[in-house]
Design a protein around this motif. Structure first.
Motif, PDB file in Angstrom:
ATOM      1  N   ASP A  25       0.824  -1.203   0.000  1.00 31.50           N
ATOM      2  CA  ASP A  25       0.000   0.000   0.000  1.00 31.50           C
ATOM      3  C   ASP A  25       0.859   1.253   0.000  1.00 31.50           C
ATOM      4  O   ASP A  25       1.834   1.342   0.755  1.00 31.50           O
ATOM      5  CB  ASP A  25      -0.887   0.051   1.249  1.00 31.50           C
ATOM      6  CG  ASP A  25      -2.115  -0.816   1.122  1.00 31.50           C
ATOM      7  OD1 ASP A  25      -2.640  -0.952  -0.004  1.00 31.50           O
ATOM      8  OD2 ASP A  25      -2.569  -1.348   2.143  1.00 31.50           O
ATOM      9  N   ARG A  29      -2.962   5.188   2.095  1.00 31.85           N
ATOM     10  CA  ARG A  29      -4.019   4.236   1.687  1.00 31.85           C
ATOM     11  C   ARG A  29      -4.805   3.778   2.906  1.00 31.85           C
ATOM     12  O   ARG A  29      -4.231   3.463   3.944  1.00 31.85           O
ATOM     13  CB  ARG A  29      -3.403   3.036   1.001  1.00 31.85           C
ATOM     14  CG  ARG A  29      -4.369   1.900   0.686  1.00 31.85           C
ATOM     15  CD  ARG A  29      -5.347   2.265  -0.398  1.00 31.85           C
ATOM     16  NE  ARG A  29      -4.597   2.498  -1.607  1.00 31.85           N
ATOM     17  CZ  ARG A  29      -4.877   2.006  -2.783  1.00 31.85           C
ATOM     18  NH1 ARG A  29      -5.932   1.246  -2.932  1.00 31.85           N
ATOM     19  NH2 ARG A  29      -4.123   2.278  -3.813  1.00 31.85           N
ATOM     20  N   TRP A  31      -8.055   1.107   3.978  1.00 31.96           N
ATOM     21  CA  TRP A  31      -9.053   0.071   3.700  1.00 31.96           C
ATOM     22  C   TRP A  31     -10.029   0.127   4.876  1.00 31.96           C
ATOM     23  O   TRP A  31      -9.720  -0.342   5.955  1.00 31.96           O
ATOM     24  CB  TRP A  31      -8.386  -1.303   3.591  1.00 31.96           C
ATOM     25  CG  TRP A  31      -7.377  -1.344   2.494  1.00 31.96           C
ATOM     26  CD1 TRP A  31      -6.027  -1.205   2.618  1.00 31.96           C
ATOM     27  CD2 TRP A  31      -7.639  -1.510   1.106  1.00 31.96           C
ATOM     28  NE1 TRP A  31      -5.426  -1.288   1.384  1.00 31.96           N
ATOM     29  CE2 TRP A  31      -6.399  -1.471   0.431  1.00 31.96           C
ATOM     30  CE3 TRP A  31      -8.805  -1.694   0.361  1.00 31.96           C
ATOM     31  CZ2 TRP A  31      -6.294  -1.611  -0.947  1.00 31.96           C
ATOM     32  CZ3 TRP A  31      -8.688  -1.833  -1.008  1.00 31.96           C
ATOM     33  CH2 TRP A  31      -7.450  -1.791  -1.645  1.00 31.96           C
TER      34      TRP A  31
END
Length: 94
Positions: A25, A29, A31
């Protein structure tokens, strides 16, 4: 963590019935709010990740194995200024 060590970790995880690999990543980033039907193992190899597991935030050390139980809402964030590399695998914890 070198390639041989990474491969050894994945081999141990496979022996425990888990399947996964290497994830990369870029800085920043995120998630957000993931939930899986299987348990997850995660290990940071390089960089700085922040994990929020069911509302609790942790910053795992490089090489520390993190267990995320199936059904737990979790967010993974690369909070560092460099690329983060981490191992992940899915399966069933005992």
């Amino acid at each position: 963590m070198d390639t041989a060590t990474r491969d050894e970790v994945l081999k141990r995880w496979r022996a425990r019935g888990f399947h996964g690999g290497l994830w990369t990543d870029p800085p920043g980033r995120v998630w957000r709010d993931y939930v899986h039907d299987e348990d997850e193992l995660l290990m940071v190899l390089e960089g700085e990740l922040e994990l929020t597991l069911a509302g609790t935030t942790i910053v795992p050390r490089i090489g520390e194995e993190i267990e995320i139980r199936a059904g737990v809402v979790h967010t993974v964030r690369n909070r560092g200024e460099t690329t983060a590399r981490w191992l992940y695998a899915y399966g069933r914890l005992g």
